[in-house]
Design a protein around this motif. Structure first.
Motif, PDB file in Angstrom:
ATOM      1  N   HIS A 167     -23.619 -33.617  35.960  1.00 13.34           N
ATOM      2  CA  HIS A 167     -23.525 -33.815  34.518  1.00 13.34           C
ATOM      3  C   HIS A 167     -22.518 -32.832  33.941  1.00 13.34           C
ATOM      4  CE1 HIS A 167     -27.311 -36.158  34.549  1.00 13.34           C
ATOM      5  NE2 HIS A 167     -27.654 -35.295  35.494  1.00 13.34           N
ATOM      6  N   LEU A 168     -21.522 -33.346  33.240  1.00 13.36           N
ATOM      7  CA  LEU A 168     -20.539 -32.526  32.535  1.00 13.36           C
ATOM      8  C   LEU A 168     -20.911 -32.577  31.055  1.00 13.36           C
ATOM      9  CD1 LEU A 168     -17.941 -30.876  32.816  1.00 13.36           C
ATOM     10  CD2 LEU A 168     -16.670 -33.008  32.537  1.00 13.36           C
ATOM     11  N   LEU A 169     -21.337 -31.431  30.505  1.00 13.58           N
ATOM     12  CA  LEU A 169     -21.915 -31.388  29.164  1.00 13.58           C
ATOM     13  C   LEU A 169     -21.176 -30.417  28.253  1.00 13.58           C
ATOM     14  CD1 LEU A 169     -25.502 -31.079  30.575  1.00 13.58           C
ATOM     15  CD2 LEU A 169     -24.638 -33.106  29.420  1.00 13.58           C
ATOM     16  N   ALA A 170     -21.169 -30.727  26.961  1.00 14.21           N
ATOM     17  CA  ALA A 170     -20.679 -29.822  25.923  1.00 14.21           C
ATOM     18  C   ALA A 170     -21.869 -29.537  25.011  1.00 14.21           C
ATOM     19  CB  ALA A 170     -19.539 -30.446  25.136  1.00 14.21           C
ATOM     20  N   ARG A 171     -22.163 -28.257  24.800  1.00 14.83           N
ATOM     21  CA  ARG A 171     -23.331 -27.853  24.023  1.00 14.83           C
ATOM     22  C   ARG A 171     -22.941 -26.862  22.936  1.00 14.83           C
ATOM     23  NH1 ARG A 171     -27.498 -30.972  25.376  1.00 14.83           N
ATOM     24  NH2 ARG A 171     -27.855 -31.236  27.587  1.00 14.83           N
ATOM     25  N   ALA A 172     -23.693 -26.884  21.840  1.00 11.62           N
ATOM     26  CA  ALA A 172     -23.413 -26.031  20.682  1.00 11.62           C
ATOM     27  C   ALA A 172     -24.434 -24.905  20.567  1.00 11.62           C
ATOM     28  CB  ALA A 172     -23.437 -26.857  19.400  1.00 11.62           C
ATOM     29  N   VAL A 173     -23.935 -23.710  20.346  1.00 10.09           N
ATOM     30  CA  VAL A 173     -24.780 -22.580  19.992  1.00 10.09           C
ATOM     31  C   VAL A 173     -24.628 -22.419  18.475  1.00 10.09           C
ATOM     32  CG1 VAL A 173     -25.240 -20.117  20.293  1.00 10.09           C
ATOM     33  CG2 VAL A 173     -24.439 -21.500  22.245  1.00 10.09           C
ATOM     34  N   ILE A 174     -25.640 -22.888  17.749  1.00  9.14           N
ATOM     35  CA  ILE A 174     -25.639 -22.848  16.285  1.00  9.14           C
ATOM     36  C   ILE A 174     -26.688 -21.820  15.880  1.00  9.14           C
ATOM     37  CG2 ILE A 174     -26.002 -24.172  14.173  1.00  9.14           C
ATOM     38  CD1 ILE A 174     -25.291 -26.711  15.857  1.00  9.14           C
ATOM     39  N   GLN A 175     -26.231 -20.725  15.263  1.00  6.65           N
ATOM     40  CA  GLN A 175     -27.135 -19.641  14.894  1.00  6.65           C
ATOM     41  C   GLN A 175     -27.085 -19.391  13.386  1.00  6.65           C
ATOM     42  OE1 GLN A 175     -27.484 -16.218  17.644  1.00  6.65           O
ATOM     43  NE2 GLN A 175     -25.644 -17.064  18.620  1.00  6.65           N
ATOM     44  N   ASP A 176     -28.235 -18.951  12.865  1.00  8.36           N
ATOM     45  CA  ASP A 176     -28.312 -18.565  11.461  1.00  8.36           C
ATOM     46  C   ASP A 176     -29.455 -17.569  11.299  1.00  8.36           C
ATOM     47  OD1 ASP A 176     -27.575 -18.860   8.616  1.00  8.36           O
ATOM     48  OD2 ASP A 176     -29.576 -19.735   8.430  1.00  8.36           O
TER      49      ASP A 176
ATOM     50  N   GLY B  74     -16.492 -24.288  17.072  1.00  5.92           N
ATOM     51  CA  GLY B  74     -15.763 -23.027  17.095  1.00  5.92           C
ATOM     52  C   GLY B  74     -15.277 -22.659  18.482  1.00  5.92           C
ATOM     53  N   ARG B  75     -15.337 -21.355  18.758  1.00  4.91           N
ATOM     54  CA  ARG B  75     -14.746 -20.838  19.993  1.00  4.91           C
ATOM     55  C   ARG B  75     -15.585 -21.167  21.224  1.00  4.91           C
ATOM     56  NH1 ARG B  75     -16.280 -15.874  22.308  1.00  4.91           N
ATOM     57  NH2 ARG B  75     -17.977 -14.836  21.228  1.00  4.91           N
ATOM     58  N   PHE B  76     -14.887 -21.236  22.353  1.00  9.10           N
ATOM     59  CA  PHE B  76     -15.524 -21.439  23.643  1.00  9.10           C
ATOM     60  C   PHE B  76     -16.287 -20.177  24.012  1.00  9.10           C
ATOM     61  CE2 PHE B  76     -15.169 -21.035  28.337  1.00  9.10           C
ATOM     62  CZ  PHE B  76     -15.934 -22.129  28.688  1.00  9.10           C
ATOM     63  N   LEU B  77     -17.552 -20.334  24.393  1.00  9.28           N
ATOM     64  CA  LEU B  77     -18.384 -19.198  24.754  1.00  9.28           C
ATOM     65  C   LEU B  77     -18.531 -19.019  26.258  1.00  9.28           C
ATOM     66  CD1 LEU B  77     -21.217 -19.703  22.123  1.00  9.28           C
ATOM     67  CD2 LEU B  77     -19.295 -18.107  22.011  1.00  9.28           C
ATOM     68  N   GLY B  78     -18.454 -20.116  27.005  1.00  8.87           N
ATOM     69  CA  GLY B  78     -18.600 -20.008  28.445  1.00  8.87           C
ATOM     70  C   GLY B  78     -19.284 -21.215  29.050  1.00  8.87           C
TER      71      GLY B  78
ATOM     72  N   HIS C 271     -27.065 -31.634  38.993  1.00  2.22           N
ATOM     73  CA  HIS C 271     -26.231 -30.441  38.864  1.00  2.22           C
ATOM     74  C   HIS C 271     -25.558 -30.532  37.503  1.00  2.22           C
ATOM     75  CE1 HIS C 271     -22.437 -28.102  40.320  1.00  2.22           C
ATOM     76  NE2 HIS C 271     -23.296 -27.296  39.729  1.00  2.22           N
ATOM     77  N   GLU C 272     -25.834 -29.558  36.623  1.00  2.00           N
ATOM     78  CA  GLU C 272     -25.272 -29.538  35.271  1.00  2.00           C
ATOM     79  C   GLU C 272     -24.222 -28.450  35.152  1.00  2.00           C
ATOM     80  OE1 GLU C 272     -29.083 -30.609  32.419  1.00  2.00           O
ATOM     81  OE2 GLU C 272     -28.183 -28.629  32.298  1.00  2.00           O
ATOM     82  N   LEU C 273     -23.161 -28.775  34.420  1.00  2.00           N
ATOM     83  CA  LEU C 273     -22.198 -27.782  33.966  1.00  2.00           C
ATOM     84  C   LEU C 273     -22.189 -27.856  32.448  1.00  2.00           C
ATOM     85  CD1 LEU C 273     -19.395 -28.402  36.569  1.00  2.00           C
ATOM     86  CD2 LEU C 273     -20.847 -26.380  36.390  1.00  2.00           C
ATOM     87  N   ASN C 274     -22.820 -26.867  31.808  1.00  2.00           N
ATOM     88  CA  ASN C 274     -22.948 -26.812  30.349  1.00  2.00           C
ATOM     89  C   ASN C 274     -21.824 -25.956  29.786  1.00  2.00           C
ATOM     90  OD1 ASN C 274     -25.841 -27.950  29.620  1.00  2.00           O
ATOM     91  ND2 ASN C 274     -26.025 -26.819  31.532  1.00  2.00           N
ATOM     92  N   HIS C 275     -20.875 -26.591  29.084  1.00  2.00           N
ATOM     93  CA  HIS C 275     -19.772 -25.878  28.434  1.00  2.00           C
ATOM     94  C   HIS C 275     -20.219 -25.565  27.014  1.00  2.00           C
ATOM     95  CE1 HIS C 275     -17.971 -27.920  31.822  1.00  2.00           C
ATOM     96  NE2 HIS C 275     -17.061 -26.983  31.804  1.00  2.00           N
ATOM     97  N   LEU C 276     -20.237 -24.280  26.675  1.00  2.00           N
ATOM     98  CA  LEU C 276     -20.844 -23.822  25.431  1.00  2.00           C
ATOM     99  C   LEU C 276     -19.801 -23.407  24.412  1.00  2.00           C
ATOM    100  CD1 LEU C 276     -23.338 -21.710  27.423  1.00  2.00           C
ATOM    101  CD2 LEU C 276     -23.896 -23.821  26.231  1.00  2.00           C
ATOM    102  N   PHE C 277     -20.019 -23.851  23.170  1.00  2.00           N
ATOM    103  CA  PHE C 277     -19.140 -23.524  22.055  1.00  2.00           C
ATOM    104  C   PHE C 277     -19.994 -23.057  20.882  1.00  2.00           C
ATOM    105  CE2 PHE C 277     -16.875 -26.591  24.563  1.00  2.00           C
ATOM    106  CZ  PHE C 277     -15.541 -26.203  24.499  1.00  2.00           C
ATOM    107  N   SER C 278     -19.470 -22.133  20.104  1.00  2.00           N
ATOM    108  CA  SER C 278     -20.127 -21.820  18.836  1.00  2.00           C
ATOM    109  C   SER C 278     -19.880 -23.005  17.910  1.00  2.00           C
ATOM    110  CB  SER C 278     -19.578 -20.527  18.239  1.00  2.00           C
ATOM    111  OG  SER C 278     -18.217 -20.677  17.906  1.00  2.00           O
TER     112      SER C 278
END
Length: 143
Positions: free
Chosen positions: A4-13, A60-64, A79-86
């Motif tokens: 699995h090729l994934l794009a995920r968001a880190v949304i914080q407040d 936003g920016r790429f986190l890892g 097998h997951e590859l989670n690409h994380l962005f703000s």
């Protein structure tokens, strides 16, 4: 094994992070999803967030990347590859409920100290999000 090729968001407040939960499952995960063939990661994330939340969210920016392996209830290995962005949106605040646009998902704001209790997966994300980072993340739960 399914990859699995994934794009995920880190949304914080205000010390909270937005998590998703699939109905009927105990663990949570970050908003976002699968990258379609021919689609860039940031475009995929913007599309997924629009589909899930019904909002325009600024990616936003790429986190890892966080790599993860797991086995489903039928014994299929994944097998997951989670690409994380703000990501952020003026409509996403920890003191406001988040309405899901997809019947199988719900969303909740979780205090950073409760990520273990809410079973955020992949589990390496729990510390990465709590600690933050000035550089790109990489974590693997693969042995």
């Amino acid at each position: 094994m399914k990859t699995h090729l994934l794009a995920r968001a880190v949304i914080q407040d205000a010390g909270h992070v937005l998590v998703a939960q699939a109905r009927g499952f105990g663990h949570t995960f970050l908003p976002g999803g699968h990258i379609e063939p021919g689609e860039g990661m940031q475009a995929a994330l913007a599309r997924e967030l629009s589909e899930e939340l019904g909002l325009s969210v600024e990616v936003g920016r790429f986190l890892g990347v966080v790599e993860f392996w797991w086995t489903d209830q039928q014994g299929q290995k994944h097998h997951e590859l989670n690409h994380l962005f703000s990501a952020c949106s003026p409509q996403l605040r920890h003191d406001l409920p988040v309405a899901s646009q997809e019947a199988h998902l719900s969303f909740d704001w979780v205090p950073l100290g409760q990520l273990d209790v809410r079973q955020l997966e992949p589990f390496p994300l729990r510390n990465l999000i709590r600690e933050g980072a000035a550089h790109a993340w990489f974590a693997s739960a693969v042995q």
